[in-house]
Scaffold this active site. Structure first.
Site, short mmCIF file in Angstrom:
data_model
loop_
_atom_site.label_atom_id
_atom_site.label_comp_id
_atom_site.label_asym_id
_atom_site.label_seq_id
_atom_site.Cartn_x
_atom_site.Cartn_y
_atom_site.Cartn_z
CG HIS A 41 -1.77 -1.27 1.39
ND1 HIS A 41 -2.37 -1.71 2.60
CD2 HIS A 41 -2.35 -2.12 0.31
CE1 HIS A 41 -3.17 -2.58 2.27
NE2 HIS A 41 -3.08 -2.78 1.00
N PRO A 42 1.90 1.45 -0.89
CG PRO A 42 3.26 1.31 -2.66
CD PRO A 42 2.12 0.58 -1.98
#
Length: 565
Positions: A475-476
């Site tokens: 989930h960057p």
């Protein structure tokens, strides 16, 4: 160098937000739109079949295969950072989990200067995007959409008894039940939702792009590596890309929109001379506009896999042999049903790590199998696992280019676990998970704890195990954040425009000021929907007044002055 075509809008990146924009902007037949994607077709059965999710995520054909620098807080391990390189982007290779985030996450955005992006403003766009197939037959309501492009459901509706046992264990532990964590109440244990429609992965390529492909005002170029944004002074006028061995310049009469994701968008800005001056100079890129926040504020979710042996032979570990996989695949191919039609994450939980918090900070994904992300069994025999991690990390990292070569991968450093709060949050994750698993509902199924292992119990042992075993939840985000005029680290204004550069916007998960409490595909799609109205100059959808459940103990502590943010 060849090519002199002109479009009204050029969108770079056919991912979770880019496909939304391409569909919405071309609703106006007068708008000529070019969508540029580095990857290719999403027609592979491994993409379309939900249960095959681990395959495209591990194929270089569909994945940029980014990797972090050695992470100092994780014993200098490098972590895999997959990003989609295919039509649909990461929505074509992700786990299909549909989580919007807590209402307070978006109110937090507004508090960080993102005026107009509070929950009341975002909820109408979540609803517009979605058609929710409720397993109990309920209709769309103030929270869920009934006629949007994005199909969401509960997969196979928790036919494995372990899903329900997990939910009952959470209730027995005192956390409560949520009928719909994307609705009135996120907190609690309940069914998990996924972007699957009629047994098929419902990526933004399927939901948005394919219905728009036959419009004469939409052009799509695949296999095209974007080199940079073309600038005339401090105004974006086009894009340079390379496809089929040819370098092409295309012009935008209105706007260039970067939707290349939390890694690609800051990388492209920096390659175009927009970003921190010292980073650009070190990479050999001429500084056009010194914008310090580009690539900063990087946030991600870490998680660990809690695994147990199962005392009953009812887990998916019994379906991992070649013949069983063949039968599952055949049933899906002909009927789009069965175990091939789900991502297997069909129950979940969102809890608070301690009393006094306003909204949940820990997320669980339950899986009736013990396996690795490559789809292989974690051990012989039957088992199950739960993915757990803190959802509001304090650690911050960055993304920096290293050269002017657009084909060179940027440096990615998350700085995971470099804040003491994050270390303590994982201690809570380990101890609370054991407490939940010890509840009576799990007694008929719970065998020995495989990992972390019962000997991992004091703070130092937990800290060491997490450093060695935590993995990215993929989930960057937050690397081109929206902010107010008084925030020197803000890259964008509240209409997603790059500060100091005309006719240039960013629309994807990089614009988040802070990471939401959950998976990121749903909020990224919402961003695409809301930004499309902004770009088209349309009036925003009416704000929602739908109420949100907040824990009573927080309200009590708020009155007493002892609440925790």
């Amino acid at each position: 160098m060849s090519g002199e075509q002109t479009f009204d809008y050029i969108i770079v990146g056919a991912g979770s937000a880019g496909c939304v924009l391409a569909a919405r902007l071309t609703e106006d037949p007068q708008s000529k739109v070019l969508l540029i994607e580095a990857g290719g077709s999403d027609s592979s059965i491994f993409i379309q079949m939900p249960t095959a999710l681990s395959i495209p995520m591990n194929m270089k054909k569909f994945n940029w295969f980014f990797e972090s620098l050695p992470e100092p807080g994780l014993d200098n391990r490098r972590l895999h950072t997959p990003r989609g390189k295919v039509l649909g982007g990461s929505s074509s290779i992700n786990g299909m989990v549909y989580v919007r985030g807590h209402a307070c996450d978006f109110d937090e955005w507004e508090e960080h200067g993102a005026t107009g992006w509070a929950y009341r403003d975002c909820l109408p766009y979540f609803r517009r995007a979605e058609t929710w197939k409720d397993p109990d037959g309920r209709d769309a309501d103030a929270y869920r959409g009934g006629d949007g492009p994005l199909g969401t459901c509960n997969g196979n509706e928790m036919r494995n008894p372990l899903y329900k046992a997990w939910i009952e264990a959470g209730k027995e532990a005192g956390y409560g039940f949520t009928e719909d964590y994307n609705g009135h109440r996120q907190e609690g244990f309940g069914r998990m939702h996924m972007t699957v429609k009629d047994g098929v992965r419902w990526s933004t390529a399927n939901a948005y792009l394919k219905p728009a492909r036959n419009r004469p005002n939409l052009s799509v170029v695949t296999g095209a590596l974007t080199h940079k944004v073309l600038l005339d002074g401090k105004k974006a006028v086009g894009v340079r890309y390379e496809a089929g061995g040819k370098v092409v310049d295309v012009k935008a009469s209105r706007e260039v929109i970067l939707s290349a994701g939390s890694v690609g968008s800051p990388q492209l800005l920096q390659l175009s001379g927009i970003g921190p001056a010292e980073v650009l100079k070190a990479a050999g890129v001429e500084v056009v506009h010194d914008l310090p926040g580009v690539g900063g504020n990087l946030q991600d979710h870490l998680e660990v896999y809690f695994q147990f042996r199962s005392t009953q032979p009812i887990t998916l570990n019994g379906k991992l042999d070649p013949f069983s996989k063949f039968l599952i695949g055949a049933r899906w191919f002909f009927f789009k049903s069965g175990l091939g039609a789900t991502n297997h994450f069909e129950s979940c939980a969102f809890i608070r790590s301690k009393a006094g918090l306003k909204w949940p900070d820990i997320q669980y994904h339950f899986l009736p199998a013990a396996m690795r992300y490559d789809g292989n069994a974690a051990f012989d025999g039957h088992g199950f696992q739960v993915h757990v991690g803190p959802n509001k990390p304090k650690s911050r990292g960055h993304i920096h280019i290293n050269s002017a070569d657009p084909a060179a991968k940027p440096s990615i450093l998350f700085n995971y676990m470099t804040e003491q709060d994050d270390i303590e949050a994982f201690r809570a994750c380990i101890r609370l998970t054991r407490e939940i698993m010890a509840q009576p509902a799990m007694d008929p199924y719970r065998g020995p704890e495989i990992q972390p292992g019962e000997d991992i119990d004091d703070d130092s042992a937990i800290d060491a195990w997490v450093r060695q075993n935590a993995e990215s939840a993929y989930h960057p985000s937050c690397t081109c954040k929206i902010g107010g005029d008084d925030d020197p680290s803000a890259v964008l204004d509240t209409e997603c425009r790059v500060r100091g550069i005309g006719n240039l916007r960013v629309v994807d998960s990089s614009i988040f000021p802070t990471i939401p409490n959950g998976n990121l595909n749903a909020p990224t799609i919402m961003v695409g929907e809301k930004a499309a109205d902004i770009i088209r100059g349309k009036e925003s959808l009416p704000a929602s007044n739908a109420p949100v459940w907040i824990a009573p103990d927080w309200e009590t502590r708020q009155r007493e002055g002892t609440a925790v943010r």
